[in-house]
Every structure is written in C-alpha cells, then in structure tokens.
Design a protein around this motif. Structure first.
Motif, mmCIF file in Angstrom:
data_model
loop_
_atom_site.group_PDB
_atom_site.id
_atom_site.type_symbol
_atom_site.label_atom_id
_atom_site.label_comp_id
_atom_site.label_asym_id
_atom_site.label_seq_id
_atom_site.Cartn_x
_atom_site.Cartn_y
_atom_site.Cartn_z
ATOM 1 N N HIS A 35 0.831 -1.207 0.000
ATOM 2 C CA HIS A 35 0.000 0.000 0.000
ATOM 3 C C HIS A 35 0.865 1.256 0.000
ATOM 4 O O HIS A 35 0.557 2.240 -0.692
ATOM 5 N N VAL A 36 1.952 1.227 0.764
ATOM 6 C CA VAL A 36 2.840 2.394 0.819
ATOM 7 C C VAL A 36 3.469 2.661 -0.542
ATOM 8 O O VAL A 36 3.500 3.806 -1.015
ATOM 9 N N LEU A 37 3.939 1.621 -1.206
ATOM 10 C CA LEU A 37 4.530 1.794 -2.527
ATOM 11 C C LEU A 37 3.506 2.316 -3.524
ATOM 12 O O LEU A 37 3.813 3.151 -4.382
ATOM 13 N N ALA A 38 2.266 1.798 -3.413
ATOM 14 C CA ALA A 38 1.229 2.209 -4.360
ATOM 15 C C ALA A 38 0.871 3.680 -4.202
ATOM 16 O O ALA A 38 0.559 4.364 -5.183
ATOM 17 N N PHE A 39 0.944 4.178 -2.976
ATOM 18 C CA PHE A 39 0.478 5.541 -2.741
ATOM 19 C C PHE A 39 1.618 6.555 -2.681
ATOM 20 O O PHE A 39 1.389 7.756 -2.754
ATOM 21 N N TYR A 40 2.863 6.057 -2.617
ATOM 22 C CA TYR A 40 3.990 6.917 -2.295
ATOM 23 C C TYR A 40 4.145 8.076 -3.275
ATOM 24 O O TYR A 40 4.244 9.248 -2.867
ATOM 25 N N GLY A 73 0.638 8.664 7.724
ATOM 26 C CA GLY A 73 0.567 7.482 8.568
ATOM 27 C C GLY A 73 -0.430 7.651 9.694
ATOM 28 O O GLY A 73 -1.263 6.771 9.958
ATOM 29 N N ILE A 74 -0.370 8.797 10.369
ATOM 30 C CA ILE A 74 -1.312 9.070 11.458
ATOM 31 C C ILE A 74 -2.742 9.078 10.931
ATOM 32 O O ILE A 74 -3.654 8.471 11.516
ATOM 33 N N ALA A 75 -2.957 9.765 9.807
ATOM 34 C CA ALA A 75 -4.305 9.885 9.238
ATOM 35 C C ALA A 75 -4.862 8.528 8.827
ATOM 36 O O ALA A 75 -6.046 8.233 9.043
ATOM 37 N N SER A 76 -4.029 7.676 8.222
ATOM 38 C CA SER A 76 -4.494 6.364 7.771
ATOM 39 C C SER A 76 -4.856 5.468 8.953
ATOM 40 O O SER A 76 -5.827 4.708 8.899
ATOM 41 N N ILE A 77 -4.082 5.561 10.030
ATOM 42 C CA ILE A 77 -4.391 4.775 11.225
ATOM 43 C C ILE A 77 -5.717 5.230 11.826
ATOM 44 O O ILE A 77 -6.553 4.410 12.231
ATOM 45 N N ALA A 342 0.256 -0.185 7.108
ATOM 46 C CA ALA A 342 0.794 0.798 6.164
ATOM 47 C C ALA A 342 1.011 2.141 6.836
ATOM 48 O O ALA A 342 2.004 2.837 6.573
ATOM 49 N N GLY A 343 0.083 2.520 7.719
ATOM 50 C CA GLY A 343 0.237 3.769 8.454
ATOM 51 C C GLY A 343 1.481 3.777 9.321
ATOM 52 O O GLY A 343 2.202 4.781 9.391
ATOM 53 N N VAL A 344 1.747 2.655 9.986
ATOM 54 C CA VAL A 344 2.952 2.554 10.813
ATOM 55 C C VAL A 344 4.206 2.693 9.943
ATOM 56 O O VAL A 344 5.160 3.397 10.301
ATOM 57 N N ILE A 345 4.188 2.025 8.779
ATOM 58 C CA ILE A 345 5.341 2.109 7.867
ATOM 59 C C ILE A 345 5.529 3.547 7.382
ATOM 60 O O ILE A 345 6.664 4.045 7.277
ATOM 61 N N MET A 346 4.435 4.236 7.082
ATOM 62 C CA MET A 346 4.532 5.630 6.634
ATOM 63 C C MET A 346 5.143 6.509 7.712
ATOM 64 O O MET A 346 5.955 7.409 7.424
ATOM 65 N N ILE A 347 4.739 6.284 8.965
ATOM 66 C CA ILE A 347 5.306 7.072 10.060
ATOM 67 C C ILE A 347 6.810 6.837 10.146
ATOM 68 O O ILE A 347 7.600 7.785 10.322
ATOM 69 N N ILE A 348 7.226 5.580 10.010
ATOM 70 C CA ILE A 348 8.654 5.259 10.049
ATOM 71 C C ILE A 348 9.381 5.940 8.890
ATOM 72 O O ILE A 348 10.458 6.529 9.074
ATOM 73 N N LEU A 349 8.795 5.871 7.686
ATOM 74 C CA LEU A 349 9.413 6.533 6.532
ATOM 75 C C LEU A 349 9.500 8.039 6.755
ATOM 76 O O LEU A 349 10.461 8.695 6.325
ATOM 77 N N GLY A 350 8.487 8.600 7.420
ATOM 78 C CA GLY A 350 8.504 10.026 7.710
ATOM 79 C C GLY A 350 9.591 10.424 8.686
ATOM 80 O O GLY A 350 9.979 11.592 8.739
ATOM 81 N N LEU A 351 10.090 9.445 9.449
ATOM 82 C CA LEU A 351 11.174 9.703 10.392
ATOM 83 C C LEU A 351 12.543 9.350 9.829
ATOM 84 O O LEU A 351 13.567 9.712 10.409
#
Length: 510
Positions: A35-40, A73-77, A342-351
């Motif tokens: 999901h992260v790759l699809a939306f990135y 990530g926060i919003a998706s969670i 996916a939200g957790v992964i996005m948060i990690i990528l954001g950091l």
C-alpha cells in the motif's frame, strides 16, 4: 496464525481476508508495504509541487515530504483503526488531496512565496480541517439530509471520474514523467512500464492466491531491480539524506489566518468530502460491507481531524486515496489492519529520510505501469456502483454523461482557465474532479431532487422477518432485494410498500 475466514464480497469475489481480520505480522507488513509503494508517488508529489512553486530550498522540500509521510501514517491509522466515532474502520489510506494543489499554490504566491506563504496556507488548512470535522458531527437527521445529495448516480460518477482523471497521471509516468510528454516520452521508460504491467497481470492471473495479492508489490520491486541493473534507477540521493528527520508542530512558524485563503480551502474540503464519500462507498462495495450515513460521517470526521493535524504538522489537506481503493480491489486483501500497518510504515518513513529516498528511486515507468492497472480498477469500481442505477432512465444517463464531459474539459483545454478567469477562480475550477463532481451534484438535484432516507443504507429487517422485495414507487428507481432468513432457515418473498423516493431502495449487502 489468524484463522482464515472466507466470505463473498458484494461483487461475488471470494476473499480470504475480511475487513476485520487481523493477519499474521509478516503478512500485515508485506501487504502494508505494498500500500505504501502504491500511494507513495501520489503522496509526495503534492509537497513537491507546492514547495517548488513557492521557491523552497531542497532541505525545506525534504522536510515537507517527511512531514507529509508522517502525517499520512497518522491519518491512515485514524481512518482504518478508528477512534470512537472517528474513522470509517475500512481499508482506506489517507493521502494529501490533489484538489488542493492549485489553490494552495495560488494562496502561497499571493502571500509572496517562501516559508511565509506556508504559514498562510497552514492557517487555511487548519481552519478547513476543523470545519470539516465539525460538519461531520451534525445531528444524524441533518446529516442524512445532506447525504441525499450523494445517491449512487452521483457517487458512482465521482468514483469513475477519479479513475479516469488519475489515468493520465499514470500514463505520463509510463513515458518517463510529465516533462518528457511533449517530446514523445522515453521509449526505455515505456518498456519498463509495459514489463511491469505485464508482470503484474501474469502474477494476478497465474500466481497462487498469496502471490496474486502482492502482485503490485512484486512488479514494483522487480521493475526497479531491472532498471537498477540497466543503470536507470538512481540511489545517489540515499547517501545524501539524513538518517533521522523528526517532524515538529509549527516548524516554519505560527500559522496566519486570512479570510480569502480560508474560503478557498473550505471549497477544497467540500470537494474532498465528495471524493471521500465516493471512495467510502467504493471500498464498502469491494469488501462487502454496508455503508450508511454514520459510516460516511465517521470517514469525514477522520478527514477533518487529519487535515487539522496536517496543518499543525506542516502538511496539507487529507482525503481517502483512490489509488489504494484500486489496490484493495486488485489484491482482494480487505483487512483494514493492513492499512493500519501501512500507516505505521509511513510514520517510520517520515522519520527516516534515507528509507524514503530508497522508495523514491522507483523509476517513473515502473511506477506508471503498476499505477495504470490500479487506476483502471478505480474507474471500474465507479462503473460497478453505477450498475445499481437505472441508466435506461434518460435523466440518470444525462447526469453521468455530462459530468464525464465536464471532468475531461480541464485536461482538454487547460489554457481556457488561465486566459479567461482570475487566478483564484482558475485555481479552483481547473480540476476535472471539481468540475465533474459539481456537475453530477447539480444535475442530480435538478433532475432527481432530494430523495427520502439514506440512498445507500441497507434495509433493516427484524431477525425473524422473511425476505422482502422492496418496490420503489417511482419507475426510475432501482429495485433492491433485501435477503434475510427466517429462524427455521426458510423464507418467502413478499412485496412491501416503499417510500416515494427518487433514490429507491437501498443497496443490499454482499
């Protein structure tokens, strides 16, 4: 390992991962990363466009991208997990809306560009987010009246428009990106796109169920590896990026609240509410879950909360991402906890700017090939929703046809808006989604008016009630069959009086 509970979705497809199933951690991580790759690319393009237009430095631009991913990530969670009566609890990924790009650039340029312009934008974003959040808390009776503006003929048309409008974005990537379109594109990128698309389709058609469900992820990884071997995937930016990049509130300063930017952003949020409404019904159709006004209200509350948080954390307005709606349909992985992962992964990528730089190295052709498949599925979800509408009725057919024509106008004659409109008005109307959605809503009100009841809500019957066929009073409304079973496992169909409504009966559950 979580027990696999198979069920049939509303369109008759079998899924081994229902919406509320918690999958094993490895699958959650893998499906979430897909999901992260699809939306990135769609997620980062908004801060890139806005930051570049405002003349931000490369370091400031990287910060905007990290802030965007972190807040996504926060919003998706919030949307998928749900907090009380906030969040639809569906596999919906939240991303920055494309609808806001032109208005935000206009606001920023009017404020003189640079970080000072960001402060005006963030003031408008925070205000619009709070207003959207408050709107979605209206009393149920009032909210249902508002939702009558969005019967299946409107939501189906909007979803179809989203897919159609997104397809050119994917096709530009197919030939190497928008700057190369005028020169005919790059044949090598087209080859990457064709190879990726073919690989995804073959995996979906011939692979085992698990392989089919991650076909898009495999296509993106495989295409990128091939491009790297051939020297077309560049990872130099990874070494130049910092390891840690923490997003802090009001990084660029305190927001400024000005009435015209706020008004523009409120109009943007009205359009995003239509998008989220359509995407919520589309996902409900895919996962086989009934969607009523309360579910839509929870989804819109998540939109409003995420948008307000975005303004606080140096990001932009949020909406349900249509790209990932297509991914849910393609993979048939319907668990909402995949989006939480996916939200957790996005948060990690954001950091981790270095990790984000690796994902950013996917060549445009590879990304375009996978996105073309997904965006086509978004349009198909809209067409399926329109399948519930009586399109033999001329007024419904006109609503769909004219709205599609309006949606294609900005892409066909883009210079019209710049030459014949003010900057503020052009920034608002130069959008296929905006024009198409507005045309669908206005024409439906003119032709059908406001129906009674929730046009999408599933009919409710007592536990021991027999199945009933609800016959709408008006000839142009669809007929819906509410399937129920008596206590002894038998049932007889009976006709019942239906309310006099243009919307007709509700859609049955899958």
């Amino acid at each position: 390992m979580a027990r696999v509970a198979a069920r049939l979705s509303a369109n008759g497809e079998q899924s081994s991962h229902p919406v509320d199933e918690v999958l094993p951690l490895p699958k959650l991580a893998l499906y979430g990363f897909q999901h992260v790759l699809a939306f990135y690319a769609g997620a980062v393009i908004v801060p890139i466009l806005v930051g570049s237009a405002l003349g931000l430095s490369p370091e400031q631009l990287v910060y905007l991208i990290n802030a965007d991913l972190f807040t996504c990530g926060i919003a998706s969670i919030i949307q998928a997990w749900g907090i009380g009566r906030i969040g639809a609890r569906l596999p919906i990924v939240q991303g920055v809306t494309f609808t806001a790009v032109s208005p935000m650039i206009a606001i920023g340029l009017g404020a003189g560009g640079g970080t000072a312009a960001l402060l005006v934008i963030y003031g408008a974003v925070i205000t619009a987010g709070v207003a959207t959040f408050a709107f979605a808390w209206m009393p149920a009776r009032v909210f249902r009246v508002v939702m009558r503006v969005f019967p299946p003929v409107v939501t189906g048309t909007v979803i179809t428009i989203l897919g159609i409008v997104l397809l050119p974005v994917a096709l530009k990537d197919v030939v190497g990106g928008a700057p190369l379109v005028g020169d005919g594109g790059d044949p090598k990128q087209l080859a990457y796109a064709a190879g990726t698309m073919l690989f995804v389709l073959v995996m979906m058609r011939l692979g085992r169920p698990f392989v089919s469900s991650i076909a898009v992820l495999l296509g993106l990884v495989g295409g990128t590896l091939v491009a790297f071997v051939l020297g077309d995937a560049k990872f130099a930016a990874v070494g130049q990026s910092d390891w840690i990049g923490v997003t802090t509130p009001f990084h660029f300063g305190a927001p400024r609240f000005e009435w015209l930017p706020i008004l523009l952003m409120l109009i943007v949020m009205l359009i995003t509410m239509v998008e989220t409404t359509g995407d919520t019904y589309a996902v409900g159709e895919i996962v086989g879950k009934d969607i009523d006004s309360e579910t839509v209200a929870r989804a819109l509350r998540a939109d409003g909360a995420a948008t307000a948080i975005g303004g606080l954390l140096n990001s932009f307005p949020y909406v349900a991402f249509a790209e990932n709606v297509g991914l849910v349909r393609v993979t048939k992985v319907k668990s909402r906890f995949v989006v939480v992962a996916a939200g957790v992964i996005m948060i990690i990528l954001g950091l981790l700017p270095k990790a984000a730089a690796i994902v950013a190295a996917i060549p445009p052709g590879v990304l375009g090939g996978a996105a073309t498949v997904m965006f086509g599925m978004v349009a198909l979800a809209g067409i399926q929703t329109l399948g519930k509408v009586d399109l033999k009725e001329e007024k419904n057919a006109l609503i769909v046809g004219v709205a599609l024509a309006f949606a294609l106008f900005p892409a066909t004659v883009p210079a019209f808006f710049d030459k014949h409109m003010s900057v503020d008005l052009a920034s608002l109307l130069n959008s296929g989604v905006t024009l198409g959605a507005t045309a669908a809503i206005v024409m439906n009100l003119l032709f059908n008016g406001l129906g009674m009841g929730d046009p999408h809500a599933a009919p409710h019957t007592a536990p021991d009630a027999a199945p009933e066929i609800v016959l709408p009073a008006q000839a142009d409304a669809p007929v819906a069959l509410a399937a129920a079973t008596t206590a002894d496992g038998t049932g007889k169909a009976k006709a019942a009086d239906a309310p006099d409504t243009a919307d007709g009966a509700a859609t049955p559950a899958g």
